[in-house]
Scaffold this motif. Structure first.
Motif, PDB file in Angstrom:
ATOM      1  N   LEU A 376     101.241  -0.381 -83.781  1.00 45.08           N
ATOM      2  CA  LEU A 376     102.635  -0.093 -83.470  1.00 45.08           C
ATOM      3  C   LEU A 376     102.861   1.390 -83.212  1.00 45.08           C
ATOM      4  N   LYS A 377     102.124   2.240 -83.902  1.00 45.93           N
ATOM      5  CA  LYS A 377     102.233   3.672 -83.629  1.00 45.93           C
ATOM      6  C   LYS A 377     101.707   4.004 -82.232  1.00 45.93           C
ATOM      7  N   ARG A 378     100.651   3.306 -81.798  1.00 46.79           N
ATOM      8  CA  ARG A 378     100.150   3.522 -80.444  1.00 46.79           C
ATOM      9  C   ARG A 378     101.195   3.116 -79.405  1.00 46.79           C
ATOM     10  N   LEU A 379     101.905   2.031 -79.646  1.00 42.58           N
ATOM     11  CA  LEU A 379     102.974   1.639 -78.729  1.00 42.58           C
ATOM     12  C   LEU A 379     104.098   2.669 -78.709  1.00 42.58           C
ATOM     13  N   ASP A 380     104.421   3.212 -79.864  1.00 45.25           N
ATOM     14  CA  ASP A 380     105.445   4.252 -79.930  1.00 45.25           C
ATOM     15  C   ASP A 380     104.983   5.510 -79.206  1.00 45.25           C
ATOM     16  N   LEU A 381     103.719   5.864 -79.360  1.00 44.08           N
ATOM     17  CA  LEU A 381     103.186   7.038 -78.659  1.00 44.08           C
ATOM     18  C   LEU A 381     103.184   6.818 -77.150  1.00 44.08           C
ATOM     19  N   ASN A 382     102.837   5.626 -76.701  1.00 45.80           N
ATOM     20  CA  ASN A 382     102.859   5.344 -75.263  1.00 45.80           C
ATOM     21  C   ASN A 382     104.265   5.469 -74.693  1.00 45.80           C
ATOM     22  N   ARG A 383     105.245   5.019 -75.455  1.00 42.20           N
ATOM     23  CA  ARG A 383     106.633   5.118 -74.980  1.00 42.20           C
ATOM     24  C   ARG A 383     107.066   6.573 -74.858  1.00 42.20           C
ATOM     25  N   LYS A 384     106.767   7.381 -75.869  1.00 44.67           N
ATOM     26  CA  LYS A 384     107.146   8.796 -75.815  1.00 44.67           C
ATOM     27  C   LYS A 384     106.368   9.541 -74.730  1.00 44.67           C
ATOM     28  N   TYR A 385     105.096   9.195 -74.590  1.00 40.02           N
ATOM     29  CA  TYR A 385     104.289   9.859 -73.573  1.00 40.02           C
ATOM     30  C   TYR A 385     104.775   9.525 -72.164  1.00 40.02           C
ATOM     31  N   GLY A 386     105.266   8.302 -71.978  1.00 35.56           N
ATOM     32  CA  GLY A 386     105.808   7.947 -70.675  1.00 35.56           C
ATOM     33  C   GLY A 386     107.008   8.789 -70.290  1.00 35.56           C
ATOM     34  N   LEU A 387     107.807   9.193 -71.280  1.00 45.09           N
ATOM     35  CA  LEU A 387     108.956  10.053 -71.006  1.00 45.09           C
ATOM     36  C   LEU A 387     108.550  11.494 -70.745  1.00 45.09           C
ATOM     37  N   LEU A 388     107.399  11.909 -71.269  1.00 46.24           N
ATOM     38  CA  LEU A 388     106.949  13.297 -71.124  1.00 46.24           C
ATOM     39  C   LEU A 388     105.839  13.452 -70.091  1.00 46.24           C
ATOM     40  N   ARG A 389     105.516  12.400 -69.368  1.00 50.31           N
ATOM     41  CA  ARG A 389     104.373  12.456 -68.461  1.00 50.31           C
ATOM     42  C   ARG A 389     104.547  13.538 -67.394  1.00 50.31           C
ATOM     43  N   GLN A 390     105.771  13.696 -66.899  1.00 43.58           N
ATOM     44  CA  GLN A 390     105.998  14.685 -65.842  1.00 43.58           C
ATOM     45  C   GLN A 390     105.768  16.116 -66.321  1.00 43.58           C
ATOM     46  N   LEU A 391     105.836  16.333 -67.622  1.00 45.14           N
ATOM     47  CA  LEU A 391     105.595  17.681 -68.154  1.00 45.14           C
ATOM     48  C   LEU A 391     104.114  17.950 -68.380  1.00 45.14           C
ATOM     49  N   PHE A 392     103.277  16.899 -68.371  1.00 42.76           N
ATOM     50  CA  PHE A 392     101.858  17.067 -68.682  1.00 42.76           C
ATOM     51  C   PHE A 392     100.944  16.960 -67.466  1.00 42.76           C
ATOM     52  N   ASN A 393     101.384  16.353 -66.368  1.00 48.60           N
ATOM     53  CA  ASN A 393     100.469  16.097 -65.266  1.00 48.60           C
ATOM     54  C   ASN A 393     100.146  17.375 -64.494  1.00 48.60           C
ATOM     55  N   ARG A 394      99.329  17.233 -63.459  1.00 46.86           N
ATOM     56  CA  ARG A 394      98.845  18.399 -62.732  1.00 46.86           C
ATOM     57  C   ARG A 394      99.922  19.073 -61.899  1.00 46.86           C
ATOM     58  N   ILE A 410     106.221  16.946 -80.576  1.00 46.52           N
ATOM     59  CA  ILE A 410     106.824  15.628 -80.367  1.00 46.52           C
ATOM     60  C   ILE A 410     105.839  14.492 -80.626  1.00 46.52           C
ATOM     61  N   LEU A 411     104.645  14.590 -80.077  1.00 45.92           N
ATOM     62  CA  LEU A 411     103.706  13.475 -80.154  1.00 45.92           C
ATOM     63  C   LEU A 411     102.844  13.503 -81.409  1.00 45.92           C
ATOM     64  N   LYS A 412     102.335  14.654 -81.760  1.00 47.61           N
ATOM     65  CA  LYS A 412     101.409  14.729 -82.883  1.00 47.61           C
ATOM     66  C   LYS A 412     102.022  14.279 -84.206  1.00 47.61           C
ATOM     67  N   PRO A 413     103.278  14.677 -84.564  1.00 43.83           N
ATOM     68  CA  PRO A 413     103.837  14.204 -85.843  1.00 43.83           C
ATOM     69  C   PRO A 413     103.966  12.690 -85.928  1.00 43.83           C
ATOM     70  N   THR A 414     104.021  11.997 -84.787  1.00 39.76           N
ATOM     71  CA  THR A 414     104.165  10.542 -84.810  1.00 39.76           C
ATOM     72  C   THR A 414     102.954   9.867 -85.433  1.00 39.76           C
ATOM     73  N   TRP A 415     101.752  10.348 -85.094  1.00 41.21           N
ATOM     74  CA  TRP A 415     100.553   9.683 -85.614  1.00 41.21           C
ATOM     75  C   TRP A 415      99.955  10.380 -86.833  1.00 41.21           C
TER      76      TRP A 415
END
Length: 487
Positions: A376-394, A410-415
């Protein structure tokens, strides 16, 4: 030498309004009304307070009402620094309810603005989707902090707050409570026993604190001066609903403690401090989260102990007007066997059984494998990462340092939350989190993915071929030299 003049009203332009002066020095605390007749024989104390207020430049406050000061004893005298030393023997009696009724300057009246809790049009139409938000004045929070500073040692000396309560207490955290629960469960599993657990949900915990019951408990444990202050603090509160430019009538609040206030959590802990325990069960509470555990080789004995404890708890809840939401409560049997404990009921309503429970941010399953938690934490991380993807890509213009800052914030404290407990899970469960980290790190650094042997050679910017293993080793060496990657 004592001061010879008294500052009244609004300083030079006295308009006759009565002022209340707040001053806090060492252990001294006093609110003074200069027009109070009870202070006529002790005007030297008033003079001292006003002189000190002028020295520190404290802003005066005018609620146009009288806060009577009774039973004030002062030890007066000038020290070597020219400051008048004084101490009060006890708190003065403050009529805060009268201040709220007649208050003008300072916006003392509490108004509760309502906002919807859930999304969607249907939730807007339902009254249960709204909760009040208390709007508290600044002066009230200052007074509450002073009260909290003096009430906390008094409650600790009398052991009012039970040891199983970890909420809103210093040196107590959610992880410590989870560690205590997981230790009890793991001990039962090692002994091959059945460990039954009931996780109760208190409906509207802070909004259903019964004022007469709270005042009854406060009067038994607190001195009369503190009791009178808290009594006026809870009395004559009103709520109002505002919708655009429409405002409803003022409705008196006969229950609840102000959410967002300084004293609200402490008053709630006092209200539930006498929650019943049972000799054969273990209780763990964190504010309004209640957990009851018991273990035994016989599953029938486990259910019997839980039923007896819940019967006592039901009588206590009925007496103090606390409501338990059975539909949101969970009954779980922690065991390595296939058999489970018989069902549990609270107030003749069955508590739903489950294979895992969400408690204080952790998902604990009936075998403590931590598989639901990592999944469930992986699903939560995927959801948050989807919102931040534009800030991480090339295509992002952010630097690597800024990208890593966003990841760590944002992401690290989740897991990482609770890793002291679920970090001992098997490799397959931990790989769910590890693969997510690898994916995010490759995106941040714009690094290629590992693939089959045919992918181990890639094209360089000048058109030549680059050996992938050599490139990966060079990349790891370069990253290890960067100081901002240190945790």
């Amino acid at each position: 030498m004592a001061p010879k003049h008294v500052l009244r009203g609004r300083g030079a332009g006295d308009d006759g309004n009565r002022f209340i002066y707040l001053y806090n020095h060492t252990d001294a605390f006093v609110l003074v009304d200069t027009d109070s007749p009870s202070f006529a024989p002790r005007m030297e104390v008033v003079e001292m307070v006003l002189i000190q207020i002028r020295r520190v430049g404290m802003r005066c406050y005018n609620p146009q009402t009288c806060w009577d000061v009774r039973g004030l004893e002062c030890g007066k005298g000038w020290n070597a620094e020219g400051i008048w030393e004084w101490k009060t023997s006890a708190f003065c009696s403050l009529d805060l309810a009268q201040c709220r009724r007649e208050g003008r300057d300072g916006a003392v009246v509490r108004m509760s603005d309502c906002h919807a809790k859930g999304p969607g049009f249907d939730s807007i139409r339902e009254s249960s989707s709204y909760r009040p938000i208390s709007l508290l004045p600044l002066l009230s929070k200052v007074l509450e902090k002073l009260l909290l500073k003096r009430l906390s040692p008094l409650l600790e000396s009398q052991n009012i707050i039970p040891t199983h309560q970890f909420g809103f207490r210093p040196n107590h955290s959610t992880l410590q409570q989870c560690l205590r629960i997981v230790d009890l469960i793991s001990s039962a599993l090692e002994k091959k026993e059945y460990c039954g657990g009931v996780f109760l949900d208190v409906a509207q915990a802070f909004d259903r604190v019964w004022h007469p019951g709270l005042l009854f408990k406060l009067k038994k444990i607190l001195p009369n001066t503190y009791y009178l202050i808290l009594q006026s603090y809870l009395r004559d509160r009103y709520s109002v609903i505002s919708q655009r430019d429409k405002i409803s009538e003022y409705i008196p609040i006969k229950a609840s403690v102000p959410q967002g206030s300084v004293l609200g959590p402490l008053l709630y802990l006092i209200y539930i401090s006498d929650i019943p325990t049972y000799p054969t069960t273990h209780m763990a509470t964190f504010a309004d989260d209640i957990c009851i555990l018991t273990s035994h080789p016989d599953p029938l004995s486990v259910s019997e102990s839980l039923r007896d404890h819940l019967d006592n708890l039901h009588s206590w809840c009925k007496r103090w007007r606390i409501r338990i939401n059975q539909s949101k409560s969970v009954h779980i049997t922690f065991t390595l066997r296939r058999q489970s404990c018989p069902p549990i009921m609270f107030d003749n309503i069955p508590i739903p059984p489950a294979n895992h429970v969400h408690y204080l941010g952790l998902y604990i399953d009936n075998r403590v494998t931590w598989n639901p938690h990592t999944r469930l934490k992986r699903l939560d991380l995927n959801r948050k990462y989807g919102l931040l993807r534009q800030l991480f890509n090339r295509n992002s213009k952010l630097s690597i340092e800024n990208k890593l800052t966003i990841y760590k914030t944002i992401l690290k404290p989740t897991w990482t939350y609770g890793i002291e407990l679920w970090g001992s899970a098997k490799k397959g469960n931990i790989d769910l989190i590890q693969s997510f980290q690898s994916k995010v790190l490759r995106t941040i650094l714009n690094a290629p993915c590992c693939g089959p042997p045919s992918w181990h050679r890639m094209t360089s910017p000048d058109g030549g071929e680059v050996n992938y293993p050599h490139f990966l080793a060079s990349l790891c060496a370069a990253l290890s030299a960067l100081p901002f990657l240190a945790t």
